[in-house]
Scaffold this motif. Structure first.
Motif, PDB file in Angstrom:
ATOM      1  N   GLY A  92      14.636  13.777   0.003  1.00 45.57           N
ATOM      2  CA  GLY A  92      14.233  13.457   1.105  1.00 45.57           C
ATOM      3  C   GLY A  92      15.255  11.839   1.403  1.00 45.57           C
ATOM      4  N   ASN A  93      16.133  11.362   1.935  1.00 45.24           N
ATOM      5  CA  ASN A  93      16.818   9.987   2.213  1.00 45.24           C
ATOM      6  C   ASN A  93      15.567   9.652   3.181  1.00 45.24           C
ATOM      7  N   TRP A  94      15.475   8.376   2.485  1.00 47.63           N
ATOM      8  CA  TRP A  94      15.683   7.433   2.755  1.00 47.63           C
ATOM      9  C   TRP A  94      16.011   6.738   4.423  1.00 47.63           C
ATOM     10  N   LYS A  95      17.624   6.421   3.729  1.00 46.03           N
ATOM     11  CA  LYS A  95      18.499   5.771   4.135  1.00 46.03           C
ATOM     12  C   LYS A  95      18.237   3.972   4.139  1.00 46.03           C
ATOM     13  N   MET A  96      19.062   3.504   5.302  1.00 40.95           N
ATOM     14  CA  MET A  96      18.524   1.698   5.171  1.00 40.95           C
ATOM     15  C   MET A  96      16.737   1.093   5.883  1.00 40.95           C
TER      16      MET A  96
ATOM     17  N   GLY B 186      29.050  11.311  -0.600  1.00 47.38           N
ATOM     18  CA  GLY B 186      30.058  11.717   0.451  1.00 47.38           C
ATOM     19  C   GLY B 186      28.651  11.791   1.845  1.00 47.38           C
ATOM     20  N   HIS B 187      27.562  11.847   1.622  1.00 46.73           N
ATOM     21  CA  HIS B 187      26.755  11.945   3.824  1.00 46.73           C
ATOM     22  C   HIS B 187      27.013  11.381   4.488  1.00 46.73           C
ATOM     23  N   SER B 188      26.930  11.858   5.523  1.00 39.65           N
ATOM     24  CA  SER B 188      28.126  11.420   6.424  1.00 39.65           C
ATOM     25  C   SER B 188      29.017  10.233   6.473  1.00 39.65           C
TER      26      SER B 188
ATOM     27  N   TYR C 103      24.814  20.974   3.411  1.00 39.49           N
ATOM     28  CA  TYR C 103      25.599  21.347   4.469  1.00 39.49           C
ATOM     29  C   TYR C 103      24.586  20.389   5.743  1.00 39.49           C
ATOM     30  N   GLU C 104      25.077  19.307   5.944  1.00 37.81           N
ATOM     31  CA  GLU C 104      24.424  18.520   7.295  1.00 37.81           C
ATOM     32  C   GLU C 104      25.212  18.301   8.264  1.00 37.81           C
ATOM     33  N   PRO C 105      25.434  19.436   8.970  1.00 34.27           N
ATOM     34  CA  PRO C 105      26.401  19.108  10.109  1.00 34.27           C
ATOM     35  C   PRO C 105      26.121  17.705  11.001  1.00 34.27           C
TER      36      PRO C 105
ATOM     37  N   TRP D 284      26.048  16.729  13.707  1.00 34.59           N
ATOM     38  CA  TRP D 284      25.760  16.755  15.167  1.00 34.59           C
ATOM     39  C   TRP D 284      24.462  17.167  15.146  1.00 34.59           C
ATOM     40  N   ALA D 285      23.870  17.435  13.909  1.00 37.34           N
ATOM     41  CA  ALA D 285      22.576  17.845  13.867  1.00 37.34           C
ATOM     42  C   ALA D 285      21.465  16.662  12.878  1.00 37.34           C
ATOM     43  N   ILE D 286      22.425  16.129  12.958  1.00 36.54           N
ATOM     44  CA  ILE D 286      22.065  14.401  12.125  1.00 36.54           C
ATOM     45  C   ILE D 286      20.784  13.181  13.043  1.00 36.54           C
ATOM     46  N   GLY D 287      20.254  12.679  13.222  1.00 40.80           N
ATOM     47  CA  GLY D 287      19.412  12.412  13.508  1.00 40.80           C
ATOM     48  C   GLY D 287      19.160  12.627  14.939  1.00 40.80           C
ATOM     49  N   THR D 288      19.358  13.599  15.266  1.00 39.04           N
ATOM     50  CA  THR D 288      19.485  13.948  17.038  1.00 39.04           C
ATOM     51  C   THR D 288      18.578  15.158  17.529  1.00 39.04           C
TER      52      THR D 288
ATOM     53  N   GLY E 119      21.041  20.199   5.881  1.00 40.66           N
ATOM     54  CA  GLY E 119      19.865  18.641   6.237  1.00 40.66           C
ATOM     55  C   GLY E 119      20.748  18.728   8.042  1.00 40.66           C
ATOM     56  N   GLY E 120      19.248  17.987   8.859  1.00 41.47           N
ATOM     57  CA  GLY E 120      20.185  17.521   9.977  1.00 41.47           C
ATOM     58  C   GLY E 120      18.630  18.210  10.386  1.00 41.47           C
ATOM     59  N   SER E 121      17.789  17.157  11.324  1.00 43.39           N
ATOM     60  CA  SER E 121      16.992  17.042  12.124  1.00 43.39           C
ATOM     61  C   SER E 121      15.936  17.934  11.104  1.00 43.39           C
ATOM     62  N   VAL E 122      15.765  18.232   9.436  1.00 42.73           N
ATOM     63  CA  VAL E 122      14.461  19.315   9.665  1.00 42.73           C
ATOM     64  C   VAL E 122      13.295  18.768   9.628  1.00 42.73           C
ATOM     65  N   LYS E 123      12.243  18.747  10.194  1.00 37.39           N
ATOM     66  CA  LYS E 123      11.049  18.923  10.024  1.00 37.39           C
ATOM     67  C   LYS E 123       9.936  19.919  10.005  1.00 37.39           C
TER      68      LYS E 123
ATOM     69  N   VAL F  37      16.293  21.512   1.776  1.00 34.75           N
ATOM     70  CA  VAL F  37      17.030  20.757   2.275  1.00 34.75           C
ATOM     71  C   VAL F  37      16.966  19.211   1.832  1.00 34.75           C
ATOM     72  N   LEU F  38      17.833  18.780   3.330  1.00 35.97           N
ATOM     73  CA  LEU F  38      17.732  16.984   2.949  1.00 35.97           C
ATOM     74  C   LEU F  38      17.050  16.716   4.066  1.00 35.97           C
ATOM     75  N   VAL F  39      16.212  15.995   3.893  1.00 34.20           N
ATOM     76  CA  VAL F  39      15.255  15.216   4.962  1.00 34.20           C
ATOM     77  C   VAL F  39      15.780  13.623   5.309  1.00 34.20           C
ATOM     78  N   GLY F  40      15.895  13.538   6.826  1.00 32.67           N
ATOM     79  CA  GLY F  40      15.735  11.686   6.514  1.00 32.67           C
ATOM     80  C   GLY F  40      15.134  11.677   7.229  1.00 32.67           C
ATOM     81  N   GLY F  41      15.035  11.610   9.063  1.00 27.09           N
ATOM     82  CA  GLY F  41      13.767  10.332   9.658  1.00 27.09           C
ATOM     83  C   GLY F  41      12.547  11.610   9.000  1.00 27.09           C
ATOM     84  N   ALA F  42      12.015  12.734   9.434  1.00 27.69           N
ATOM     85  CA  ALA F  42      10.854  13.102   9.006  1.00 27.69           C
ATOM     86  C   ALA F  42      10.396  12.524   7.579  1.00 27.69           C
TER      87      ALA F  42
HETATM   88  P1  PGA Z   1      17.849  13.673  10.211  1.00 30.15           P
HETATM   89  O1  PGA Z   1      19.023  12.833   8.367  1.00 30.15           O
HETATM   90  O2  PGA Z   1      16.401  14.430   9.259  1.00 30.15           O
HETATM   91  O3  PGA Z   1      16.866  12.708   9.928  1.00 30.15           O
HETATM   92  O4  PGA Z   1      19.069  14.913  10.771  1.00 30.15           O
HETATM   93  C1  PGA Z   1      19.494  13.975   7.697  1.00 30.15           C
HETATM   94  C2  PGA Z   1      20.303  12.853   6.820  1.00 30.15           C
HETATM   95  O5  PGA Z   1      21.357  12.600   6.646  1.00 30.15           O
HETATM   96  O6  PGA Z   1      20.125  13.464   6.088  1.00 30.15           O
END
Ligand code: PGA
Length: 253
Positions: A9-13, A95-97, A167-169, A171-175, A212-216, A232-237
């Motif tokens: 998981g990646n909590w970001k800020m 190197g996160h996007s 691999y985190e496209p 266009w799929a991150i947080g979208t 990574g990218g909108s994994v739920k 997987v690398l998971v942001g929001g979830a």
């Molecule tokens: P997301 O983010 O799961 O919210 O799309 C993924 C990430 O930025 O690592």
């Protein structure tokens, strides 16, 4: 080759100290049965010591979301890998996007950060991926090839198994727009082929590649069923203990 699954998981800020504590206390009992799989959380620097301390008797790997490429110096506002280590953490995202997009992390910078993370024995998760314009103009693989070559420049076959790729496209991150299982598998197998060119097949087959990218909770199992998707690398979830626990505890299909 069977690679150990890695759910990160990646909590970001997000999350202040009390929220971080509340999360960990709720999350750990939900994943106490996890043995084979590895799970990890990349948290803000401010929560690093606290989360590492709370997680120290658990299977949860705790890491930072960025580091500097030097071990100390006049770099106001920066944090070094040795500092991250002394907080009790053992992993770092590189190197996160969002770092690439907003804070100027280039592939060259990523390779320097990777070198110092390895030097300090942190587990580096090196992130890469194309943006929407690049995907739509058919340049995705060209971009991935350039990114992996420069970001992992100088990586030896001995060190390759000590890193994790993500691999985190963009266009799929947080979208909410996940890559299809096939799109992700295709990119992962392409990256593994480039890795093979760089470090040889014996090392390349050991490297775990996360998507990574909108994994739920409801799409993790099908992504994980692909042969080259090792985690997987998971942001929001990953912000809710229940949803991140569901991801960690997914049922294979
Ligand atoms: P997301 O983010 O799961 O919210 O799309 C993924 C990430 O930025 O690592």
């Amino acid at each position: 080759m069977r690679r150990r699954s890695f759910l990160a998981g990646n909590w970001k800020m997000f999350k202040e100290l009390d929220e971080a504590k509340e999360f960990v206390l709720e999350f750990l009992p939900l994943v106490s049965q996890v043995r084979e799989r590895q799970m990890a959380l990349a948290v803000p620097f401010t929560s690093l010591s606290l989360v590492a301390e709370l997680a120290k008797d658990s299977q949860l790997i705790v890491g930072a979301q960025n580091c500097h490429w030097d071990n100390e110096g006049a770099f106001t506002g920066e944090i070094s890998c040795s500092m991250i280590k002394t907080c009790g953490a053992s992993m770092v995202l590189i190197g996160h996007s969002e770092r690439r997009q907003y804070f100027g992390d280039t592939d060259q910078i990523v390779s320097r950060k990777l070198a110092i993370a390895l030097y300090y024995g942190l587990l580096p998760i090196v992130c890469l991926g194309e943006n929407l314009a690049e995907r739509e103009s058919g340049l995705a693989f060209e971009v991935l090839s350039r990114q992996i070559k420069t970001s992992l420049e100088g990586l030896t076959a001995a060190d390759a198994p000590k890193i994790v790729l993500a691999y985190e496209p963009v266009w799929a991150i947080g979208t909410g727009r996940t890559a299809t299982d096939q799109q992700a598998q295709e990119a992962h197998s392409y990256l593994r082929a480039r890795l093979t060119d760089m470090v040889g097949s014996e090392a390349a087959v050991q490297v775990r590649i996360l998507y990574g990218g909108s994994v739920k909770p409801d799409n993790v199992a099908s992504l994980m069923s692909q042969p080259d998707i090792d985690g997987v690398l998971v942001g929001g979830a990953s912000l809710s203990p229940q949803s991140f626990a569901k991801i960690v505890n997914y049922l294979p299909i």
